[in-house]
Design a protein around this motif. Structure first.
Motif, PDB file in Angstrom:
ATOM      1  N   PHE A 190      13.510  16.118  -2.464  1.00  0.00           N
ATOM      2  CA  PHE A 190      12.718  15.706  -3.343  1.00  0.00           C
ATOM      3  C   PHE A 190      11.452  14.969  -2.778  1.00  0.00           C
ATOM      4  CE2 PHE A 190      15.750  15.871  -7.009  1.00  0.00           C
ATOM      5  CZ  PHE A 190      16.041  17.377  -6.803  1.00  0.00           C
ATOM      6  N   LEU A 191      11.637  14.345  -1.957  1.00  0.00           N
ATOM      7  CA  LEU A 191      10.435  13.437  -1.399  1.00  0.00           C
ATOM      8  C   LEU A 191       9.553  14.493  -0.336  1.00  0.00           C
ATOM      9  CD1 LEU A 191      11.831   9.969  -0.660  1.00  0.00           C
ATOM     10  CD2 LEU A 191      10.252  10.832  -2.502  1.00  0.00           C
ATOM     11  N   SER A 192       9.795  15.656  -0.116  1.00  0.00           N
ATOM     12  CA  SER A 192       9.002  16.548   0.762  1.00  0.00           C
ATOM     13  C   SER A 192       7.878  16.817  -0.205  1.00  0.00           C
ATOM     14  CB  SER A 192      10.053  17.946   1.243  1.00  0.00           C
ATOM     15  OG  SER A 192      10.459  18.489   0.012  1.00  0.00           O
ATOM     16  N   PRO A 193       6.783  17.206   0.615  1.00  0.00           N
ATOM     17  CA  PRO A 193       5.639  17.457  -0.073  1.00  0.00           C
ATOM     18  C   PRO A 193       5.807  18.560  -1.398  1.00  0.00           C
ATOM     19  CG  PRO A 193       5.059  17.252   2.164  1.00  0.00           C
ATOM     20  CD  PRO A 193       6.487  17.228   2.070  1.00  0.00           C
TER      21      PRO A 193
ATOM     22  N   SER B  65      14.318   8.755   8.875  1.00  0.00           N
ATOM     23  CA  SER B  65      13.204   7.770   8.636  1.00  0.00           C
ATOM     24  C   SER B  65      12.885   8.071   7.238  1.00  0.00           C
ATOM     25  CB  SER B  65      12.179   8.008   9.497  1.00  0.00           C
ATOM     26  OG  SER B  65      11.573   9.248   9.517  1.00  0.00           O
ATOM     27  N   ARG B  66      13.049   9.191   6.619  1.00  0.00           N
ATOM     28  CA  ARG B  66      12.470   9.429   5.260  1.00  0.00           C
ATOM     29  C   ARG B  66      13.303   8.733   4.329  1.00  0.00           C
ATOM     30  NH1 ARG B  66      11.067  15.205   3.538  1.00  0.00           N
ATOM     31  NH2 ARG B  66       9.075  14.557   4.477  1.00  0.00           N
ATOM     32  N   VAL B  67      14.925   8.708   4.372  1.00  0.00           N
ATOM     33  CA  VAL B  67      15.783   7.981   3.604  1.00  0.00           C
ATOM     34  C   VAL B  67      15.438   6.519   3.797  1.00  0.00           C
ATOM     35  CG1 VAL B  67      18.140   7.808   3.208  1.00  0.00           C
ATOM     36  CG2 VAL B  67      17.378   9.711   3.744  1.00  0.00           C
TER      37      VAL B  67
ATOM     38  N   ASN C  41      13.133   4.703   4.587  1.00  0.00           N
ATOM     39  CA  ASN C  41      11.663   4.344   3.868  1.00  0.00           C
ATOM     40  C   ASN C  41      11.696   4.936   2.465  1.00  0.00           C
ATOM     41  OD1 ASN C  41      11.041   2.771   6.255  1.00  0.00           O
ATOM     42  ND2 ASN C  41      10.450   4.789   7.297  1.00  0.00           N
ATOM     43  N   ALA C  42      12.820   5.234   1.990  1.00  0.00           N
ATOM     44  CA  ALA C  42      12.886   5.970   0.623  1.00  0.00           C
ATOM     45  C   ALA C  42      12.325   4.994  -0.442  1.00  0.00           C
ATOM     46  CB  ALA C  42      14.097   6.626   0.091  1.00  0.00           C
ATOM     47  N   VAL C  43      12.544   4.044  -0.550  1.00  0.00           N
ATOM     48  CA  VAL C  43      12.423   2.853  -1.620  1.00  0.00           C
ATOM     49  C   VAL C  43      10.726   2.823  -1.525  1.00  0.00           C
ATOM     50  CG1 VAL C  43      12.320   0.696  -2.652  1.00  0.00           C
ATOM     51  CG2 VAL C  43      14.436   1.705  -1.838  1.00  0.00           C
ATOM     52  N   ARG C  44      10.150   2.706  -0.384  1.00  0.00           N
ATOM     53  CA  ARG C  44       8.773   2.405  -0.301  1.00  0.00           C
ATOM     54  C   ARG C  44       7.916   3.496  -0.903  1.00  0.00           C
ATOM     55  NH1 ARG C  44       7.015   1.223   5.567  1.00  0.00           N
ATOM     56  NH2 ARG C  44       8.700  -0.443   5.148  1.00  0.00           N
TER      57      ARG C  44
ATOM     58  N   ARG D  92       1.852   4.873   9.507  1.00  0.00           N
ATOM     59  CA  ARG D  92       2.913   5.444  10.197  1.00  0.00           C
ATOM     60  C   ARG D  92       2.900   6.914   9.903  1.00  0.00           C
ATOM     61  NH1 ARG D  92       7.631   3.328  11.937  1.00  0.00           N
ATOM     62  NH2 ARG D  92       7.407   1.450  11.062  1.00  0.00           N
ATOM     63  N   GLY D  93       2.823   7.349   8.441  1.00  0.00           N
ATOM     64  CA  GLY D  93       2.882   8.646   8.218  1.00  0.00           C
ATOM     65  C   GLY D  93       1.582   9.491   8.016  1.00  0.00           C
ATOM     66  N   LEU D  94       0.392   8.873   8.650  1.00  0.00           N
ATOM     67  CA  LEU D  94      -0.926   9.417   8.441  1.00  0.00           C
ATOM     68  C   LEU D  94      -1.102  10.730   9.126  1.00  0.00           C
ATOM     69  CD1 LEU D  94      -3.582   9.045   6.968  1.00  0.00           C
ATOM     70  CD2 LEU D  94      -4.143   7.566   9.046  1.00  0.00           C
TER      71      LEU D  94
END
Length: 473
Positions: A250-253, A292-294, A296-299, A435-437
């Protein structure tokens, strides 16, 4: 808390049979009057072949009335239809279950169809009997049998629309039988099938030779993804690794765009999964490695909630907003009290009530300790909605078992926590913010490139325009 119940919002995106568990849950929780829920169950059951279930619901709703005779007539018709479809499907099944045929089949579906046609006189229309019988079995509640027939059909069929339909039916059957490992595999397979059907450029009205309205492929794909998001909640909140997989998907673009566009209420489940996946003293020793996605999921979820706050909000999302955006701990405390009730009443989140509450308290403690140097343990216990004695034990255990213990010292005489944290270097702050730029830039560039290619293809395939002469007076 009926105002925050999402059942009426989610059910329109579900199959009839998938809706029954949600309605049964509403009866158990008492969020809505039981007689109203029974009427909804009856209206859904009338559209299936589960006539006995529909008749029993009718008797409960209208105890002084006779059960309509149409149910008996439909039952007779269903029995004859079942026998006919079973004979047609069994003829195909006898062939494909032959060991010699099983060894001869290959990955190429067209080659398999030609082999079956040449050696056993089986055509695509006959193979469709597997789909028809599987669909009929699903309609009267034999989900295990439906899954088997739909699987065999999907392996052989070359019809793309019926194959996708069989995917949906197989996924629903696996969900309703509680086979979560198989359901997860089917969910991933269906998601790949939907995503691989890349939408072609939308055909102009002038190029449509039929009178039927043209359907935008991109819109159709968006609808499919929206339905898939709702169906996947059954899998992600029952599979052992489901919460982490939900965040990955769900956090994938692609699917984050789907949620923001079509179903922002799903942010409740994204936020809840992010909170539940946060490390706690009890989960730290048993937790599987996280991406890393999980981690940093809250952020990431807080950023999305902040953007979508104008079109959807509830106590779960508001809790994260107050905690990580407003830094209003009193408001976060109130929102957490409401979120606890919302989670316990929610069909998908109810079993995670304790995990949600513990993880939420950990987030509050970390945020509170991050911006304070001297903390009164009694005051923090109050903000965590815990009695003083229980709160003191919980906070001491949290500090000892997590990374907070590296920077915190407990003064039991003064009942204080003292935070001794060195200031963060400036370059570290820059790294965290950028970080994700690079990844987001690459994704944006790829999307722009695909759009340019699609527009070029559309221009090349468009018929040449005819310039009409202009009369000059």
């Amino acid at each position: 808390m009926a105002e925050y119940d999402l059942s009426k919002t989610i059910i329109p995106y579900l199959d009839r049979h998938l809706s029954f568990p949600l309605l049964a849950h509403l009866v158990e929780t008492g969020v809505f009057p039981a007689d109203e829920v029974q009427v909804a169950q009856y209206e859904l059951a009338k559209g299936t072949n589960m006539f006995d279930y529909a008749a029993s619901l009718f008797e409960q709703i209208y105890p002084n009335q006779e059960v309509p005779k149409e149910f008996e007539q439909k039952r007779v018709n269903a029995v004859s239809t079942h026998e006919r479809l079973q004979q047609e499907a069994q003829a195909v099944l006898d062939v494909i279950e032959n060991p010699d045929v099983a060894q001869a089949l290959r990955q190429d579906k067209n080659q398999n169809l030609q082999y079956l046609k040449d050696n056993y006189k089986l055509t695509l229309d006959q193979i469709t009997a597997l789909y028809n019988f599987g669909k009929f079995q699903y309609s009267y509640g034999n989900y295990s049998g439906a899954a088997d027939y739909l699987y065999h059909f999907r392996v052989l069929s070359t019809d793309p629309d019926l194959t996708i339909s069989a995917h949906w039916g197989k996924l629903a059957s696996d969900i309703l039988t509680g086979k979560w490992d198989i359901a997860l595999e089917e969910l991933n397979s269906l998601r790949e099938a939907i995503d691989s059907r890349s939408p072609a450029p939308f055909a102009s009205v002038s190029s449509n030779t039929n009178n039927t309205p043209a359907v935008d492929p991109a819109l159709s794909q968006l609808h499919s993804r929206t339905w898939l998001v709702h169906w996947s909640l059954f899998v992600y909140f029952n599979h052992p690794q489901g919460r982490a997989l939900l965040l990955e998907t769900f956090l994938s673009p692609t699917y984050l765009n789907t949620i923001q566009t079509s179903c922002p209420w799903i942010l409740r489940y994204v936020a809840a999964a992010a909170i539940i996946s946060s490390p706690t003293p009890t989960s730290k020793s048993t937790a599987a490695p996280q991406s890393s996605r999980v981690k940093n999921a809250v952020r990431e979820v807080v950023k999305v909630i902040q953007m979508e706050n104008y079109q959807y909000t509830d106590p779960v999302t508001s809790f994260l907003m107050q905690l990580h955006v407003e830094f209003d701990f009193e408001a976060a405390q109130k929102e957490l009290q409401q979120a606890e009730k919302v989670v316990s009443d929610d069909f998908f989140l109810g079993d995670f009530h304790d995990e949600f509450l513990e993880s939420a308290r950990c987030l509050v403690s970390e945020a509170y300790c991050r911006i304070h140097q001297r903390i009164d343990i009694g005051d923090l216990s109050n903000r965590l909605n815990l009695p003083r004695d229980e709160g003191e034990k919980w906070i001491v255990n949290l500090i000892r078992e997590t990374r907070m213990g590296q920077d915190a010292k407990i003064d039991l005489e003064k009942n204080l926590i003292q935070i001794l944290r060195p200031p963060q270097p400036v370059y570290q702050s820059v790294i965290e913010k950028t970080r994700g730029l690079a990844i987001r830039t690459q994704t944006l560039g790829a999307a722009i490139a695909r759009t340019g290619v699609a527009q070029a293809a559309s221009t090349a395939s468009a018929p040449p325009s005819i310039t009409q002469p202009v009369a000059v007076n």
